[in-house]
Design an enzyme around this catalytic site. Structure first.
Site, short mmCIF file in Angstrom:
data_model
loop_
_atom_site.label_atom_id
_atom_site.label_comp_id
_atom_site.label_asym_id
_atom_site.label_seq_id
_atom_site.Cartn_x
_atom_site.Cartn_y
_atom_site.Cartn_z
N ASP A 12 -17.94 55.35 -56.44
CA ASP A 12 -19.21 55.65 -55.79
C ASP A 12 -20.33 55.53 -56.83
O ASP A 12 -20.28 56.16 -57.88
CB ASP A 12 -19.19 57.06 -55.20
CG ASP A 12 -20.31 57.26 -54.19
OD1 ASP A 12 -20.80 56.26 -53.62
OD2 ASP A 12 -20.71 58.41 -53.97
N HIS A 25 -33.26 58.81 -54.66
CA HIS A 25 -32.25 59.87 -54.52
C HIS A 25 -31.96 60.52 -55.87
O HIS A 25 -31.93 61.76 -55.99
CB HIS A 25 -30.97 59.31 -53.92
CG HIS A 25 -29.83 60.27 -53.90
ND1 HIS A 25 -29.80 61.38 -53.08
CD2 HIS A 25 -28.68 60.34 -54.63
CE1 HIS A 25 -28.69 62.08 -53.28
NE2 HIS A 25 -27.99 61.46 -54.23
N GLU A 43 -24.83 56.28 -46.88
CA GLU A 43 -24.51 55.20 -47.82
C GLU A 43 -24.00 53.99 -47.06
O GLU A 43 -23.61 54.07 -45.89
CB GLU A 43 -23.40 55.63 -48.81
CG GLU A 43 -23.73 56.85 -49.63
CD GLU A 43 -22.78 57.06 -50.82
OE1 GLU A 43 -22.11 56.09 -51.24
OE2 GLU A 43 -22.74 58.19 -51.33
N ASP A 71 -20.53 59.79 -47.36
CA ASP A 71 -19.82 60.38 -48.49
C ASP A 71 -20.09 61.88 -48.49
O ASP A 71 -20.95 62.37 -49.20
CB ASP A 71 -20.32 59.70 -49.77
CG ASP A 71 -19.51 60.12 -50.98
OD1 ASP A 71 -18.30 60.30 -50.84
OD2 ASP A 71 -20.11 60.26 -52.06
N GLN A 127 -20.35 71.41 -55.60
CA GLN A 127 -20.81 70.39 -56.57
C GLN A 127 -21.67 71.00 -57.67
O GLN A 127 -21.50 70.70 -58.85
CB GLN A 127 -21.61 69.32 -55.81
CG GLN A 127 -22.10 68.16 -56.66
CD GLN A 127 -22.99 67.18 -55.86
OE1 GLN A 127 -23.17 67.33 -54.65
NE2 GLN A 127 -23.52 66.20 -56.55
N TYR A 173 -20.08 70.47 -61.48
CA TYR A 173 -20.33 69.10 -61.94
C TYR A 173 -20.62 68.94 -63.43
O TYR A 173 -20.55 67.83 -63.95
CB TYR A 173 -21.45 68.45 -61.09
CG TYR A 173 -22.86 68.62 -61.60
CD1 TYR A 173 -23.56 67.53 -62.14
CD2 TYR A 173 -23.49 69.85 -61.55
CE1 TYR A 173 -24.85 67.68 -62.60
CE2 TYR A 173 -24.77 70.01 -62.01
CZ TYR A 173 -25.46 68.93 -62.54
OH TYR A 173 -26.73 69.08 -62.99
N LYS A 202 -16.76 66.55 -53.56
CA LYS A 202 -16.86 65.23 -52.94
C LYS A 202 -15.53 64.74 -52.38
O LYS A 202 -15.52 63.89 -51.49
CB LYS A 202 -17.29 64.19 -54.00
CG LYS A 202 -18.61 64.48 -54.65
CD LYS A 202 -19.73 63.94 -53.80
CE LYS A 202 -21.02 63.96 -54.59
NZ LYS A 202 -22.07 63.30 -53.86
N THR A 230 -26.11 57.58 -52.22
CA THR A 230 -27.04 57.97 -51.16
C THR A 230 -28.26 57.07 -51.19
O THR A 230 -28.87 56.88 -52.24
CB THR A 230 -27.48 59.43 -51.37
OG1 THR A 230 -26.32 60.22 -51.49
CG2 THR A 230 -28.33 59.91 -50.21
#
Ligand code: MN
Length: 430
Positions: free
Chosen positions: A135, A142, A210, A242, A249, A253, A262, A359
């Site tokens: 991805d 974004h 997406e 997605d 997240q 992350y 995700k 995105t």
């Protein structure tokens, strides 16, 4: 070789409504199961699903070098692996056989009975066996919006962002076909203002609007491809949602990027629209702000596609609430740049690999591609037609993504990508 299948003047003997996503110029590829439990590769014209396994068996591909069972498969991977020449020959032949003046199948009722189905009578399956799912994060709008919310204005866009298409390796096992119900995930989060994490259902379940492209076999391990040839390895595109749990997240992350926030699900539309069918909708991408290293420099600016995108929530009372209207051509990095960068370290890309765009957000608030941005981190709830509000999605919401291209001659659409949110499972953990 000419893409004869794209002839905008061709009409089919199958009835196609004016605003249909699937005129005879589209000829997408998918996999479906019939009422009689036959799984086959197929295409679609109007509201008809066409069994290409039967079509091949009855001789309509005669003269094209294809293995006997090419289309009697539960995934498109082998067909995709055959390469662009085969894809073109096959699309051109389908266009020819379904052209209004061609009587060969049109006037053979016995053959029509085993080849042509009402789309509502077949069930669409995942069209590819997804080998690897990558991805990207290629929308500047974004990336800037998320950076503003997660890190503040000073580091909104990280210094690497304008020099390379940022991406991460996603999870292929949980890529599902449109219509598959999406279970609200559990996860570990750090509630606002707390110092200790908690475990429970996500309270911030979001979409990512997406597209994705699907590759044929690109390179052997250790080899690179050049930016000029990258496009030849792309079979086609789908719509992709997605799904993202923003609270999971946000806590997980740092420093390695997205993981369980995700990997619980990504939904894709069932019909793969070929790059050949999208050819008439090529357009310039955004001007790239900084000088790129030579391996990412493209000869032409015409590296994007004018694909109109929208996302909506269908609530349980049947109301359709449009959330956003975006366009593929907002993306800063092209698919060729993404794919070239992907192989630049020698990583091999194979037939059936799925590459998400990231995105796709536009410049204005009504063109943002996620609830995170549309509600600005949950601070500005959206009011729906039934009077209820959303920051992120509720259980029971059906999230619908649509996409299409249109010029004065033809409309080439993707259909839709849907996923209805189910309540969380009872946890096994204490
Ligand atoms: Mn994504």
């Amino acid at each position: 070789m000419q893409i004869a299948a794209n002839n905008p003047n061709r009409k089919s003997w199958l009835n196609v409504a004016d605003n249909c996503d699937f005129p005879i110029q589209n000829i997408p590829f998918g996999v479906f199961i019939t009422k009689d439990d036959i799984i086959t590769i197929g295409t679609r014209i109007g509201e008809f699903a066409i069994d290409l396994g039967a079509f091949h068996q009855l001789g309509y591909f005669d003269g094209i070098p294809l293995t006997d069972d090419m289309f009697m498969q539960d995934s498109l991977n082998d067909f995709i692996s055959d390469g662009r020449k085969t894809w073109r020959l096959v699309r051109n032949r389908i266009a020819e056989v379904f052209e209004a003046e061609n009587a060969s199948l049109r006037d053979n009722l016995k053959h029509r009975e085993v080849i042509i189905f009402d789309v509502n009578e077949v069930e669409m399956l995942l069209p590819i066996q997804v080998g690897d799912y990558t991805d990207f994060y290629s929308s500047k709008e974004h990336a800037t919006n998320v950076g503003l919310m997660f890190r503040g204005a000073d580091n909104a866009l990280m210094p690497n962002w304008l020099h390379l298409p940022i991406g991460y390796h996603g999870r292929s096992s949980s890529v599902v076909v449109s219509g598959t119900k999406i279970r609200r995930p559990y996860g570990q989060t750090l509630p606002n203002g707390e110092t200790q994490p908690v475990f429970g259902p996500s309270k911030a379940l979001d979409m990512e609007l997406e597209t994705a492209f699907i590759t044929t076999d690109v390179n052997n391990l250790g080899e690179q491809i050049s930016i000029d040839e990258a496009h030849d390895y792309i079979f086609g595109m789908v719509l992709l949602n997605d799904w993202s749990a923003r609270d999971i997240q946000k806590w997980e992350y740092v420093p390695l990027g997205p993981f369980l926030g995700k990997s619980f699900a990504s939904s894709m539309s069932p019909w793969i629209i070929t790059m050949d069918a999208l050819e008439p909708f090529k357009c310039d991408g955004p001007k790239q702000d900084v000088a790129l290293l030579p391996y990412l420099q493209q000869k032409t600016a015409k590296n994007s596609y004018d694909i109109k995108l929208q996302a909506a929530i269908e609530t349980e009372n049947g109301d359709l609430n449009l959330l956003t209207t975006s366009n593929f051509n907002y993306l800063y990095w092209s698919m060729s740049q993404q794919l070239t960068h992907h192989t630049s370290n020698g990583c091999n890309v194979r037939a059936g690999d799925l590459m998400g765009s990231g995105t796709i957000s536009g410049p204005t608030k009504n063109s943002y591609g996620s609830m995170l941005e549309l509600t600005w981190g949950g601070k500005e709830p959206i009011t729906l037609k039934d009077g209820s509000t959303r920051t992120f999605f509720n259980d029971g919401d059906n999230v619908i993504i649509r996409g299409y291209c249109k010029n004065d001659k033809v409309r080439i659409g993707f259909g839709k990508c849907t996923g209805k949110i189910m309540p969380p499972m009872k946890p096994k953990q204490k």
